[in-house]
Structures are given as C-alpha cells and as structure tokens.
Design a protein around this motif. Structure first.
Motif, PDB file in Angstrom:
ATOM      1  N   UNK A  67     -40.331   7.879 -81.428  1.00  0.00           N
ATOM      2  CA  UNK A  67     -40.044   6.582 -80.809  1.00  0.00           C
ATOM      3  C   UNK A  67     -41.297   5.723 -80.738  1.00  0.00           C
ATOM      4  N   UNK A  68     -41.063   4.414 -80.671  1.00  0.00           N
ATOM      5  CA  UNK A  68     -42.176   3.482 -80.480  1.00  0.00           C
ATOM      6  C   UNK A  68     -42.726   3.563 -79.066  1.00  0.00           C
ATOM      7  N   UNK A  69     -41.853   3.869 -78.109  1.00  0.00           N
ATOM      8  CA  UNK A  69     -42.310   3.902 -76.733  1.00  0.00           C
ATOM      9  C   UNK A  69     -41.500   4.845 -75.868  1.00  0.00           C
ATOM     10  N   UNK A  70     -42.115   5.263 -74.749  1.00  0.00           N
ATOM     11  CA  UNK A  70     -41.490   6.179 -73.799  1.00  0.00           C
ATOM     12  C   UNK A  70     -41.714   5.619 -72.392  1.00  0.00           C
ATOM     13  N   UNK A  71     -40.624   5.466 -71.641  1.00  0.00           N
ATOM     14  CA  UNK A  71     -40.695   4.929 -70.285  1.00  0.00           C
ATOM     15  C   UNK A  71     -40.179   5.976 -69.314  1.00  0.00           C
ATOM     16  N   UNK A  72     -41.045   6.376 -68.367  1.00  0.00           N
ATOM     17  CA  UNK A  72     -40.696   7.409 -67.382  1.00  0.00           C
ATOM     18  C   UNK A  72     -40.670   6.788 -65.992  1.00  0.00           C
ATOM     19  N   UNK A  73     -39.547   6.906 -65.305  1.00  0.00           N
ATOM     20  CA  UNK A  73     -39.416   6.344 -63.964  1.00  0.00           C
ATOM     21  C   UNK A  73     -39.179   7.456 -62.943  1.00  0.00           C
ATOM     22  N   UNK A  74     -39.909   7.403 -61.826  1.00  0.00           N
ATOM     23  CA  UNK A  74     -39.723   8.361 -60.737  1.00  0.00           C
ATOM     24  C   UNK A  74     -39.616   9.780 -61.275  1.00  0.00           C
ATOM     25  N   UNK A  75     -40.582  10.155 -62.104  1.00  0.00           N
ATOM     26  CA  UNK A  75     -40.513  11.419 -62.836  1.00  0.00           C
ATOM     27  C   UNK A  75     -41.640  12.361 -62.424  1.00  0.00           C
ATOM     28  N   UNK A  76     -41.552  13.583 -62.937  1.00  0.00           N
ATOM     29  CA  UNK A  76     -42.558  14.596 -62.650  1.00  0.00           C
ATOM     30  C   UNK A  76     -42.812  15.434 -63.889  1.00  0.00           C
ATOM     31  N   UNK A  77     -44.046  15.937 -63.998  1.00  0.00           N
ATOM     32  CA  UNK A  77     -44.366  16.849 -65.090  1.00  0.00           C
ATOM     33  C   UNK A  77     -44.143  18.299 -64.684  1.00  0.00           C
ATOM     34  N   UNK A  78     -44.024  18.529 -63.371  1.00  0.00           N
ATOM     35  CA  UNK A  78     -43.704  19.863 -62.859  1.00  0.00           C
ATOM     36  C   UNK A  78     -43.363  19.746 -61.379  1.00  0.00           C
ATOM     37  N   UNK A  79     -42.525  20.655 -60.927  1.00  0.00           N
ATOM     38  CA  UNK A  79     -42.100  20.653 -59.539  1.00  0.00           C
ATOM     39  C   UNK A  79     -43.260  21.072 -58.623  1.00  0.00           C
ATOM     40  N   UNK A  80     -43.368  20.402 -57.496  1.00  0.00           N
ATOM     41  CA  UNK A  80     -44.321  20.827 -56.472  1.00  0.00           C
ATOM     42  C   UNK A  80     -43.721  21.989 -55.680  1.00  0.00           C
ATOM     43  N   UNK A  81     -44.521  22.605 -54.824  1.00  0.00           N
ATOM     44  CA  UNK A  81     -44.000  23.673 -53.974  1.00  0.00           C
ATOM     45  C   UNK A  81     -42.877  23.151 -53.084  1.00  0.00           C
ATOM     46  N   UNK A  82     -43.004  21.917 -52.614  1.00  0.00           N
ATOM     47  CA  UNK A  82     -41.962  21.309 -51.792  1.00  0.00           C
ATOM     48  C   UNK A  82     -40.675  21.146 -52.588  1.00  0.00           C
ATOM     49  N   UNK A  83     -40.787  20.657 -53.823  1.00  0.00           N
ATOM     50  CA  UNK A  83     -39.615  20.514 -54.696  1.00  0.00           C
ATOM     51  C   UNK A  83     -38.942  21.866 -54.923  1.00  0.00           C
ATOM     52  N   UNK A  84     -39.748  22.881 -55.209  1.00  0.00           N
ATOM     53  CA  UNK A  84     -39.211  24.219 -55.455  1.00  0.00           C
ATOM     54  C   UNK A  84     -38.491  24.764 -54.222  1.00  0.00           C
ATOM     55  N   UNK A  85     -39.031  24.479 -53.066  1.00  0.00           N
ATOM     56  CA  UNK A  85     -38.439  24.993 -51.834  1.00  0.00           C
ATOM     57  C   UNK A  85     -37.063  24.388 -51.583  1.00  0.00           C
ATOM     58  N   UNK A  86     -36.923  23.077 -51.755  1.00  0.00           N
ATOM     59  CA  UNK A  86     -35.621  22.439 -51.568  1.00  0.00           C
ATOM     60  C   UNK A  86     -34.582  23.035 -52.516  1.00  0.00           C
ATOM     61  N   UNK A  87     -34.967  23.237 -53.781  1.00  0.00           N
ATOM     62  CA  UNK A  87     -34.031  23.807 -54.750  1.00  0.00           C
ATOM     63  C   UNK A  87     -33.681  25.252 -54.411  1.00  0.00           C
ATOM     64  N   UNK A  88     -34.639  25.986 -53.881  1.00  0.00           N
ATOM     65  CA  UNK A  88     -34.367  27.376 -53.507  1.00  0.00           C
ATOM     66  C   UNK A  88     -33.302  27.444 -52.415  1.00  0.00           C
ATOM     67  N   UNK A  89     -33.386  26.550 -51.449  1.00  0.00           N
ATOM     68  CA  UNK A  89     -32.395  26.531 -50.371  1.00  0.00           C
ATOM     69  C   UNK A  89     -31.021  26.140 -50.915  1.00  0.00           C
ATOM     70  N   UNK A  90     -31.005  25.163 -51.819  1.00  0.00           N
ATOM     71  CA  UNK A  90     -29.730  24.738 -52.401  1.00  0.00           C
ATOM     72  C   UNK A  90     -29.081  25.874 -53.184  1.00  0.00           C
ATOM     73  N   UNK A  91     -29.875  26.610 -53.959  1.00  0.00           N
ATOM     74  CA  UNK A  91     -29.325  27.747 -54.711  1.00  0.00           C
ATOM     75  C   UNK A  91     -28.794  28.818 -53.765  1.00  0.00           C
ATOM     76  N   UNK A  92     -29.534  29.059 -52.693  1.00  0.00           N
ATOM     77  CA  UNK A  92     -29.096  30.066 -51.727  1.00  0.00           C
ATOM     78  C   UNK A  92     -27.761  29.676 -51.106  1.00  0.00           C
ATOM     79  N   UNK A  93     -27.576  28.392 -50.869  1.00  0.00           N
ATOM     80  CA  UNK A  93     -26.313  27.928 -50.292  1.00  0.00           C
ATOM     81  C   UNK A  93     -25.146  28.240 -51.218  1.00  0.00           C
ATOM     82  N   UNK A  94     -25.339  28.017 -52.515  1.00  0.00           N
ATOM     83  CA  UNK A  94     -24.275  28.284 -53.485  1.00  0.00           C
ATOM     84  C   UNK A  94     -24.009  29.772 -53.600  1.00  0.00           C
ATOM     85  N   UNK A  95     -25.063  30.553 -53.740  1.00  0.00           N
ATOM     86  CA  UNK A  95     -24.894  31.983 -53.986  1.00  0.00           C
ATOM     87  C   UNK A  95     -24.401  32.751 -52.765  1.00  0.00           C
ATOM     88  N   UNK A  96     -24.602  32.182 -51.571  1.00  0.00           N
ATOM     89  CA  UNK A  96     -24.141  32.858 -50.356  1.00  0.00           C
ATOM     90  C   UNK A  96     -22.676  32.570 -50.059  1.00  0.00           C
TER      91      UNK A  96
END
Length: 381
Positions: free
Chosen positions: A165-194
């Motif tokens: 592509x000629x150009x790439x536009x990234x909005x409100x994005x991340x190159x990797x999850x922070x510990x905080x991001x990982x924690x929220x997802x861990x709780x969400x997964x636990x909710x589903x699996x429980x």
C-alpha cells in the motif's frame, strides 16, 4: 469496540473461497486450512488503473458492513468515515472490508471437529486479507486503514508487507497488549469459561449466554471513559420498564447497570463465544515488533499516520508513541496526532470527531505526493 447489531446479510455481502488443498493457508500455529470462506463488502468503483482501493480492517467484534450502501441499507459501523463525501470518499475510492478469519459474521470460524480452541493470529487475518485483495484484481492498495484491533492488523500488514500500500493509517491502536489490557481479557475469558453452558467450547446452539454477556460488559467498560459514564448515568436510577428477564446477569437499580445489561443482551444475540475467545487471544499474543519485519528491504517506504485519543483508557496515546518510536528506529517516519477534544474514550474512533475525520481525509489526499525512500535505498544510490 462497540458494534452491536446482527451480522450482515443480504445482497451486499459477498463470499469468496480462497486457498486450496494444494495451496492452503498456513496458520502461524502450524496448522493449515485448505480453504477459507471470506465474507466481504465493497463500496465505490475500482478505477481503470486499479490504484484507488482502500482496505478497512475492522476491530475485535466488527464485520464487513462498514457503511451503508444506500439510504435504504442498514447502518454500517463506520458511516461517519466511509461514503460519498466522507473522509474515505466512495466517489473516489474503492473500499474493501472483510470479516476477519476466526470471526462469526460470514468468514471461516469453524475448525476441525473436536478443536474449538484452535488459535488464529493477527498475521493469519492479514494473510487472508491479502489473498482477498489479490482475488479482487488489486495488486497495490492506496491505503490500509484500521482502528483498535483493526489497527493491529494494519500494523502487521505494514511491517510484513509494506509494499502492498501507499499508506497505512492506525487509529487508537496498539503494537502489544499492556498488563492492564491482558488482565481485562483474562477476566472476560474466565467469565465465559466459568459458565456451566460452556462445556469446554463444545456447547449447544446458544452457548454460554450469561458468561458471554458478562465478558461483553467487562470489555465495554474499557471502551468508554469514566467521564463519559458519569455524564451519561451518574448515580441515576434505572428507568421504569427497563428490567430484563429474570435471567439477566445484572439486575440492579442503577441506570448504568441497565445500560450494561442492554449491551450484553445485544451482543449475545450476534456473537459466538468460541469466536470471541479466539479473537481476544489473538489480541493478547500480538507483539508486532518482536518478529523480523520487511521494512529494511523496501525500496520505497509507505506513508504512516497514527492517531490517538487522550481519554482512551484501552489504547491511549502511550501505545501510539511506542509504535512511532519503534517505526522511527527502523527508519520509518510516522506522524502521530492526538485528539483532546473528545472524552468518550476508546470508542471515539467510531464517532463524529472532526479532528480525527479530517486527519484521515488529509492523509488519503496526500498519499503519493512525496514517497519516502528507505534508508537502504538512500545508502546504495
């Protein structure tokens, strides 16, 4: 990201079967898929030179219906951005949007029997996107644009296939999850699996509705800012007549509880629990700059723009600053703009925020005006 409506159906959703038994899709997990069914929608017309295509990557629970096709069509999730006279102007650009691999809105999500937890990564999603673009007769894109997890896909595309592509536009994005991001997802997964109805991913139709609903409520809180929640609800009581059925997860007396119930109820009507688990895990594994990239071998570097929102507590400006610094270390200049006018939170990239919309329009207009030569090219001339 807040996108809550039924998966797109009707005359505007097209499906293509990509890959084959002799040329399968090789997943980063090591497994292969001999064929992938891709749901996608296109807007505008591909010009004679085939150089006006813009690929839009959707976020975590999005789909291919990025905008209305006409005034009789259902709303799209990014109508403020795409359409005639919009920043991504369909009078000038040919827009492509596809449901991601592993999603549940028309693209392949069913895996071999007995393996409901098969992994899919951001790189696999991009591999399917690239195959779709090629099948549509487009050899080079004008731009790739994405927000949130769509921004992760855009970054992956930039790093591994910059010449696409000629150009790439990234909005409100991340190159990797922070510990905080990982924690929220861990709780969400636990909710589903429980949820007793989860059954290790081999659930009956309908699946773990309560667990999936709780997971959606957890995620939704990260999409909104504290200021926006306070402004909308404060400590207001629930409006009369808004109580859900007795099985509703939250049955409290406050308006914000009613709002979360509503978000959960809409989500479980359109999304699949295994798909949600799979896509969240793809987010968590994504670490864009931990693997070799192709930027050093590119003769001409694409233009890159980053945009963030100050009140985004999911992927705030610090995530974009990191992307900018990592790209700079690789010889790729990336302009970063930051909006302070909107206090909605992460979902701001989906809304009518003039500085953001103007930035996308200006970026597309400027593509190709001044191509960036790569450091390798500069040193060999």
């Amino acid at each position: 990201m807040t996108i809550d409506r039924p998966a797109p159906v009707g005359p505007y959703v097209a499906h293509r079967r990509l890959f084959s038994a002799d040329r399968p899709l090789h997943l980063t997990s090591g497994l292969t898929l001999p064929q992938v069914r891709v749901a996608h929608e296109t807007y505008g017309e591909l010009n004679a030179a085939r150089d006006n295509a813009v690929f839009v990557c959707h976020a975590l629970t999005g789909d291919s219906h990025v905008a209305r096709h006409n005034r009789d069509d259902d709303p799209g999730w990014w109508d403020v951005m795409i359409g005639p006279g919009r920043p991504i102007d369909t009078d000038h650009y040919f827009v492509i949007c596809a449901n991601v691999l592993g999603g549940c809105a028309g693209t392949t999500a069913a895996w071999p029997s007995g393996t409901p937890h098969t992994a899919v990564d951001i790189a696999d999603m991009v591999a399917v996107h690239r195959a779709l673009v090629s099948s549509l007769g487009v050899s080079r894109l004008r731009a790739v644009v994405g927000g949130s997890v769509g921004g992760m896909q855009t970054l992956e595309w930039l790093l591994r296939h910059p010449a696409d592509a000629d150009g790439y536009f990234l909005a409100a994005a991340s190159s990797r999850q922070s510990a905080d991001n990982l924690a929220w997802n861990a709780i969400a997964r636990a909710a589903i699996r429980s949820d007793p109805e989860f059954l290790d991913g081999r659930y009956a139709p309908g699946g773990p509705r309560r667990g999936l609903g709780i997971a959606r409520m957890i995620a939704h809180l990260t999409y909104l800012s504290e200021a926006s929640l306070q402004r909308k609800f404060g400590r207001d009581g629930r409006r009369p007549g808004t109580r859900f059925h007795p099985s509703a997860v939250v049955q409290g007396d406050f308006a914000v509880e009613s709002y979360l119930e509503h978000q959960a109820d809409k989500f479980i009507r359109r999304f699949d629990a295994n798909s949600y688990l799979r896509l969240m895990s793809a987010m968590d594994r994504f670490d864009a700059f931990s693997r070799p990239d192709a930027l050093a071998t590119a003769d001409v570097l694409p233009q890159v723009r980053l945009f963030s929102f100050t009140q985004d507590r999911l992927y705030g400006p610090e995530h974009s600053h990191r992307i900018q610094a990592e790209l700079a270390a690789r010889g790729v200049p990336a302009r970063h703009e930051q909006d302070e006018t909107c206090d909605v939170g992460h979902d701001a990239f989906l809304l009518d925020v003039p500085p953001f919309l103007d930035a996308v329009a200006e970026f597309l207009r400027g593509l190709g005006a001044a191509p960036h030569l790569s450091p390798r090219t500069l040193t060999t001339r």
